[in-house]
Design an enzyme around this catalytic site. Structure first.
Site, PDB file in Angstrom:
ATOM      1  N   SER A 322     112.924 -16.187  26.703  1.00 14.37           N
ATOM      2  CA  SER A 322     111.943 -15.164  26.340  1.00 14.37           C
ATOM      3  C   SER A 322     111.640 -15.256  24.848  1.00 14.37           C
ATOM      4  CB  SER A 322     112.458 -13.771  26.731  1.00 14.37           C
ATOM      5  OG  SER A 322     111.464 -12.786  26.511  1.00 14.37           O
ATOM      6  N   HIS A 349     108.914 -15.872  29.425  1.00 13.51           N
ATOM      7  CA  HIS A 349     108.190 -14.600  29.439  1.00 13.51           C
ATOM      8  C   HIS A 349     106.957 -14.713  28.541  1.00 13.51           C
ATOM      9  CE1 HIS A 349     112.185 -12.338  30.442  1.00 13.51           C
ATOM     10  NE2 HIS A 349     111.654 -12.929  31.498  1.00 13.51           N
ATOM     11  N   ASP A 446     117.288 -10.368  31.717  1.00 15.37           N
ATOM     12  CA  ASP A 446     116.674 -11.093  32.826  1.00 15.37           C
ATOM     13  C   ASP A 446     117.342 -12.452  33.011  1.00 15.37           C
ATOM     14  OD1 ASP A 446     114.908 -11.670  34.899  1.00 15.37           O
ATOM     15  OD2 ASP A 446     113.400 -12.533  33.542  1.00 15.37           O
TER      16      ASP A 446
END
Length: 507
Positions: A322, A349, A446
């Site tokens: 991310s 992401h 995540d």
């Protein structure tokens, strides 16, 4: 917590006022000053020493990319880019992330209140992420470290092109004058007028990619001098085994540095020309000059054929990242060799459109193929598939036993779409494959639960990026705390570890 001082950089007085009002709404931040262009931003950064900078991309005198590079050279500071959702805007945003920007937000398409409110919320969210990271310790701004190392090794090269690899540097130096002249010259002569020397090299076909996988370099026309000089400062391309020698101008492009050139195909114009060529006729009293050697034989060194990607494989890699991910992906994927025996599935992401630009840019630097994934496409070895922004990506197996990409849009998972957990969990049950999972820099958790479930299902290797190289040590930390990892290594060691692990389990 002490107020963090923010420098706002934008050439629009309206946007400077909007962002200033947004920042001042949160007591954790204070607008230190505003700048109207990149030159002013660099000067204020040195003099005022802000904690965070918001930087527009398109500005007069000095744009956001140039200002970002100078700031990272003089006083590395967390920078959040403001990006327009256009083709140029997305490409420049990906460049900025690789040059050291910590994150970005999309600017509103127009003076619409809803857009302004949404952008304000996104800006505060990014500022809070940076604030939380600063509170836990100094940010790791990798490009600054790389440039300092390059400067120590060779000050003259570091000042002009600090992030160019030795192979690319040698090619650039050898062909600099020729490329600069070609950028402003008239269109090149046809093959017949150009003479016999080098004709074979011009006629050799180069392997074509699908339109969806073309890199920026493949698509773009020859660049003017100014843009060429800017691009020389981009992150280094990792050379493949076949790129360790100087190549002629016809092959001076990313594809040829990593992919073998095919000989003329039977029946093609090049093959016919070679077949129909006649020896020169001797005239009385006139000496015949020795024919110049064919470029393909005398100029181009033999290039060993590299294994082609195949749909037959027994191993697979999945990567999640991310905040700070584009730079981390560049480091890892450029370290993967062209004969890598597995496909690589990647979740970064990122919003729609930006993942496409990210894939194009990475593809131009990597030995393997890199592209944005499409629904239903069959997986191949030596290829990285990046999940499109706004869609989840999963691994699926069809009725013929072939592995394919599955894209869905059932909604965000833990606030993310694409989600790393969704990707990792889709590998569960595929025990006929040797599975390897990697979690790198990023805020939140995540991928941690998915990695743990994958490890419990018999995955061979699960890797977390070590804290000392993470821009944000959130996602890897969560995986470590869950006991989901078999290895914790710094960013620079991830690619070599993957190559070693897959090689040791190949049989």
């Amino acid at each position: 917590m002490t107020e963090l001082k923010v420098l706002i950089v934008d050439d629009s007085p309206f946007m400077r006022k909007v962002f200033s009002d947004v920042v001042d709404m949160d007591s954790a931040f204070q607008v230190l000053a505003t700048a109207c262009d990149g030159e002013e931003a660099v000067k204020m950064t040195i003099e005022l020493m802000p904690d965070i900078i918001t930087m527009d991309l398109e500005m007069p005198r000095m744009n956001g990319i140039e200002a970002l590079q100078k700031i990272m050279e003089t006083r590395p500071t967390p920078v959040i880019m403001l990006s327009a959702v256009t083709d140029n805007g997305t490409r420049d945003t990906i460049r900025a992330l690789q040059f050291g920007a910590i994150d970005f937000i999309r600017k509103p398409d127009g003076a619409v209140k809803l857009d302004i409110r949404q952008v304000g919320e996104q800006l505060l969210e990014k500022l809070r992420i940076v604030a939380e990271t600063i509170d836990k310790g100094p940010l790791r701004l990798l490009p600054a470290v790389v440039e300092k190392a390059a400067e120590k090794a060779s000050p003259s090269l570091a000042s002009s092109a600090p992030l160019v690899s030795p192979v690319r540097q040698s090619v650039e130096e050898a062909k600099e004058a020729e490329r600069m002249a070609a950028a402003t010259a008239e269109p090149p002569l046809d093959k017949q007028s150009a003479g016999k020397v080098g004709s074979a090299a011009m006629e050799q076909p180069v392997k074509e990619k699908p339109a969806s996988a073309l890199s920026e370099t493949d698509k773009a026309p020859r660049l003017p001098r100014r843009e060429t000089e800017v691009r020389r400062n981009e992150p280094p391309a990792r050379p493949s085994a076949s790129a360790s020698r100087k190549l002629p101008p016809a092959l001076d492009r990313p594809d040829s540095l990593r992919k073998p050139v095919k000989p003329p195909v039977a029946g093609s114009p090049a093959a016919s020309a070679k077949k129909d060529a006649k020896p020169p006729v001797r005239q009385p009293g006139v000496a015949i000059a020795a024919s110049p050697p064919a470029a393909s034989a005398a100029v181009v060194p033999p290039i060993s054929a590299e294994p082609k990607p195949t749909t037959s494989f027994t191993q697979i890699v999945a990567i999640g990242t991310s905040t700070g991910g584009p730079r981390a992906l560049h480091e890892v994927l450029t370290g993967i060799p062209a004969d890598f025996p597995a496909p690589i599935l990647v979740v970064q992401h990122m919003p729609p459109k930006f993942t496409h630009s990210l894939a194009q840019r990475l593809d131009s630097f990597c030995s393997i193929h890199v592209r944005e994934a499409t629904d239903g496409e069959q997986l191949e070895t030596a290829t990285a598939y990046i999940a499109p922004g706004g869609k989840h990506m999963s691994l699926t197996k069809d009725a013929f036993g072939k592995y394919r990409v599955k894209l869905t849009n059932e909604g965000p998972r833990s606030g993310h779409m694409p989600s790393v957990d969704v990707l990792f969990e889709s590998l569960i049950g595929h025990r006929q494959l040797k599975r390897y999972a990697v979690l790198m820099t990023g805020m939140g958790s995540d991928g941690a639960k998915g990695m743990k479930a994958l490890l419990d299902d018999g995955a061979q290797t699960t890797i977390a990026e070590a804290e000392q190289t993470c821009v944000v040590y959130g996602m890897p930390r969560s995986a470590v705390e869950l006991g989901a990892t078999t290895h914790q290594v710094p960013l620079q060691s991830i690619a070599p570890l993957l190559v070693q692990e897959l090689k040791s389990r190949k049989t």
